[in-house]
Design an enzyme around this catalytic site. Sequence first.
Site, PDB file in Angstrom:
ATOM      1  N   SER A 143       0.853  -1.135   0.034  1.00  0.00           N
ATOM      2  CA  SER A 143       0.020  -0.034   0.030  1.00  0.00           C
ATOM      3  C   SER A 143       0.970   1.270   0.017  1.00  0.00           C
ATOM      4  O   SER A 143       1.893   1.114   0.525  1.00  0.00           O
ATOM      5  CB  SER A 143      -0.921   0.096   1.182  1.00  0.00           C
ATOM      6  OG  SER A 143      -1.672   1.308   1.274  1.00  0.00           O
ATOM      7  N   TYR A 157      -1.661  -0.515  10.278  1.00  0.00           N
ATOM      8  CA  TYR A 157      -1.770  -0.910   9.125  1.00  0.00           C
ATOM      9  C   TYR A 157      -0.744  -0.398   8.164  1.00  0.00           C
ATOM     10  O   TYR A 157      -0.153  -1.423   7.437  1.00  0.00           O
ATOM     11  CB  TYR A 157      -3.151  -0.588   8.634  1.00  0.00           C
ATOM     12  CG  TYR A 157      -3.444  -0.597   6.775  1.00  0.00           C
ATOM     13  CD1 TYR A 157      -3.858  -1.931   6.528  1.00  0.00           C
ATOM     14  CD2 TYR A 157      -3.313   0.507   6.043  1.00  0.00           C
ATOM     15  CE1 TYR A 157      -4.227  -2.155   5.029  1.00  0.00           C
ATOM     16  CE2 TYR A 157      -3.147  -0.166   4.599  1.00  0.00           C
ATOM     17  CZ  TYR A 157      -4.023  -1.172   4.252  1.00  0.00           C
ATOM     18  OH  TYR A 157      -3.938  -1.348   2.793  1.00  0.00           O
TER      19      TYR A 157
HETATM   20  P1  NAP Z   1     -11.579  -5.844   0.589  1.00  0.00           P
HETATM   21  O1  NAP Z   1     -12.406  -5.517  -0.558  1.00  0.00           O
HETATM   22  O2  NAP Z   1     -11.895  -5.728   1.931  1.00  0.00           O
HETATM   23  O3  NAP Z   1     -11.385  -7.396   0.352  1.00  0.00           O
HETATM   24  C1  NAP Z   1     -10.318  -8.345   1.304  1.00  0.00           C
HETATM   25  C2  NAP Z   1     -10.396  -9.557   0.961  1.00  0.00           C
HETATM   26  O4  NAP Z   1      -9.436 -10.062   1.729  1.00  0.00           O
HETATM   27  C3  NAP Z   1     -11.711 -10.405   1.036  1.00  0.00           C
HETATM   28  O5  NAP Z   1     -11.760 -11.143  -0.025  1.00  0.00           O
HETATM   29  C4  NAP Z   1     -11.554 -11.074   2.348  1.00  0.00           C
HETATM   30  O6  NAP Z   1     -12.185 -12.364   2.304  1.00  0.00           O
HETATM   31  C5  NAP Z   1     -10.019 -11.358   2.422  1.00  0.00           C
HETATM   32  N1  NAP Z   1      -9.372 -11.810   3.552  1.00  0.00           N
HETATM   33  C6  NAP Z   1      -9.438 -10.803   4.659  1.00  0.00           C
HETATM   34  N2  NAP Z   1      -9.001 -11.637   5.741  1.00  0.00           N
HETATM   35  C7  NAP Z   1      -8.395 -12.511   5.242  1.00  0.00           C
HETATM   36  C8  NAP Z   1      -7.855 -13.644   5.999  1.00  0.00           C
HETATM   37  N3  NAP Z   1      -7.460 -13.447   7.111  1.00  0.00           N
HETATM   38  N4  NAP Z   1      -7.730 -14.880   5.443  1.00  0.00           N
HETATM   39  C9  NAP Z   1      -8.103 -14.923   3.838  1.00  0.00           C
HETATM   40  N5  NAP Z   1      -8.676 -13.981   3.158  1.00  0.00           N
HETATM   41  C10 NAP Z   1      -8.824 -12.808   3.844  1.00  0.00           C
HETATM   42  O7  NAP Z   1     -10.117  -5.250   0.252  1.00  0.00           O
HETATM   43  P2  NAP Z   1      -9.256  -4.664  -0.919  1.00  0.00           P
HETATM   44  O8  NAP Z   1      -9.438  -3.197  -0.700  1.00  0.00           O
HETATM   45  O9  NAP Z   1      -9.608  -5.308  -2.208  1.00  0.00           O
HETATM   46  O10 NAP Z   1      -7.810  -4.995  -0.368  1.00  0.00           O
HETATM   47  C11 NAP Z   1      -7.157  -6.170  -1.077  1.00  0.00           C
HETATM   48  C12 NAP Z   1      -5.484  -5.694  -0.628  1.00  0.00           C
HETATM   49  O11 NAP Z   1      -5.260  -4.360  -1.207  1.00  0.00           O
HETATM   50  C13 NAP Z   1      -5.373  -5.561   0.966  1.00  0.00           C
HETATM   51  O12 NAP Z   1      -4.164  -6.150   1.276  1.00  0.00           O
HETATM   52  C14 NAP Z   1      -5.344  -3.933   1.328  1.00  0.00           C
HETATM   53  O13 NAP Z   1      -4.462  -3.865   2.365  1.00  0.00           O
HETATM   54  C15 NAP Z   1      -4.526  -3.668  -0.341  1.00  0.00           C
HETATM   55  N6  NAP Z   1      -4.984  -2.327  -0.491  1.00  0.00           N
HETATM   56  C16 NAP Z   1      -6.211  -1.630  -0.505  1.00  0.00           C
HETATM   57  C17 NAP Z   1      -6.442  -0.258  -0.807  1.00  0.00           C
HETATM   58  C18 NAP Z   1      -7.748   0.232  -1.139  1.00  0.00           C
HETATM   59  O14 NAP Z   1      -7.873   1.548  -1.215  1.00  0.00           O
HETATM   60  N7  NAP Z   1      -8.839  -0.499  -1.119  1.00  0.00           N
HETATM   61  C19 NAP Z   1      -5.057   0.561  -0.871  1.00  0.00           C
HETATM   62  C20 NAP Z   1      -4.179   0.080  -0.704  1.00  0.00           C
HETATM   63  C21 NAP Z   1      -3.670  -1.524  -0.373  1.00  0.00           C
HETATM   64  P3  NAP Z   1     -13.702 -12.568   2.517  1.00  0.00           P
HETATM   65  O15 NAP Z   1     -14.592 -11.808   1.083  1.00  0.00           O
HETATM   66  O16 NAP Z   1     -14.170 -13.875   2.779  1.00  0.00           O
HETATM   67  O17 NAP Z   1     -14.180 -11.499   3.621  1.00  0.00           O
END
Ligand code: NAP
Length: 248
Positions: A143, A157
């Site tokens: 991130s 985080y």
């Molecule tokens: P999201 O929409 O909340 O999706 C997160 C996914 O991770 C979900 O499918 C969830 O499973 C799964 N998950 C959570 N805890 C888990 C665990 N302990 N074991 C296995 N799976 C798990 O998040 P996102 O925004 O797509 O984020 C994906 C990645 O991008 C993360 O690493 C986040 O830190 C990074 N990121 C996101 C942003 C942003 O602005 N969105 C920015 C920078 C970095 P379930 O569907 O079953 O709940």
Amino acid sequence: MKQVMIVTGGARGIGAATALQAGAQGYAVCVNYLHHRDAADAVVSSIAAKGGVAMAVQADVAVEREVIALFERVDAAWGSVTALVNNAGILEKQSRVEDMDVERIRRILAVNVMGSFLCSREAVRRMSTRHGGIGGGIVNVSSRASRLGSPGEYVDYAASKAAVDTLTLGLAKEVAAEGIRVNAVCPGVIYTDIHASGGEPQRVDRVKEAIPMKRGGQPDEVARAILWLLSEESSYTTGAFIDVSGGR
Ligand code: NAP
């Protein structure tokens, strides 16, 4: 050669976009999820509807035996994984460090850091030429927070993502001569459900004016960078970071 991908947290957001693009490119895709079985099944069905191959596997990436079982499911179905996307990640309610309890910090580090380590370990055991493997690629979803620090929101985080950055650098060098490339993407603010876990579902729209491109990103825009890092197009790239953040 059959390309086999595991996307952790592949049911929603950036992980789902990555799984869908990978399925369309011909990877056999394991869509890992934690709670949202319906969302994972929908990603699998969508890949299958376009003629692709996918399966959903439940596992908590923070729990060693569940990670081992996840990789063994893939071994049994398709053979050794060739591409790992360490995407599963969490954040918690916006808070100052002085108000964080120990269990919250532990959860963040367990999923974001330990999860990435455990999955990377299982992948290297299968991919490395040192262990008789044929090589492969790992992409860590870090991130921009790792370098911005997320003050007043989630320093825990941000720090967990800094650990992911160092995992990327160190592991990339450790396995570079064994056929494995390890890289990272650093998304900025992307439209996904994760902001609701932080207590502010509309966070992207609040902060977008501070982004040089004046907009939030879409999961597909991050997924394209991930797929590039796993492809032969990036064959001389390892230990690298791609910011997907609209210039911020
Ligand atoms: P999201 O929409 O909340 O999706 C997160 C996914 O991770 C979900 O499918 C969830 O499973 C799964 N998950 C959570 N805890 C888990 C665990 N302990 N074991 C296995 N799976 C798990 O998040 P996102 O925004 O797509 O984020 C994906 C990645 O991008 C993360 O690493 C986040 O830190 C990074 N990121 C996101 C942003 C942003 O602005 N969105 C920015 C920078 C970095 P379930 O569907 O079953 O709940």
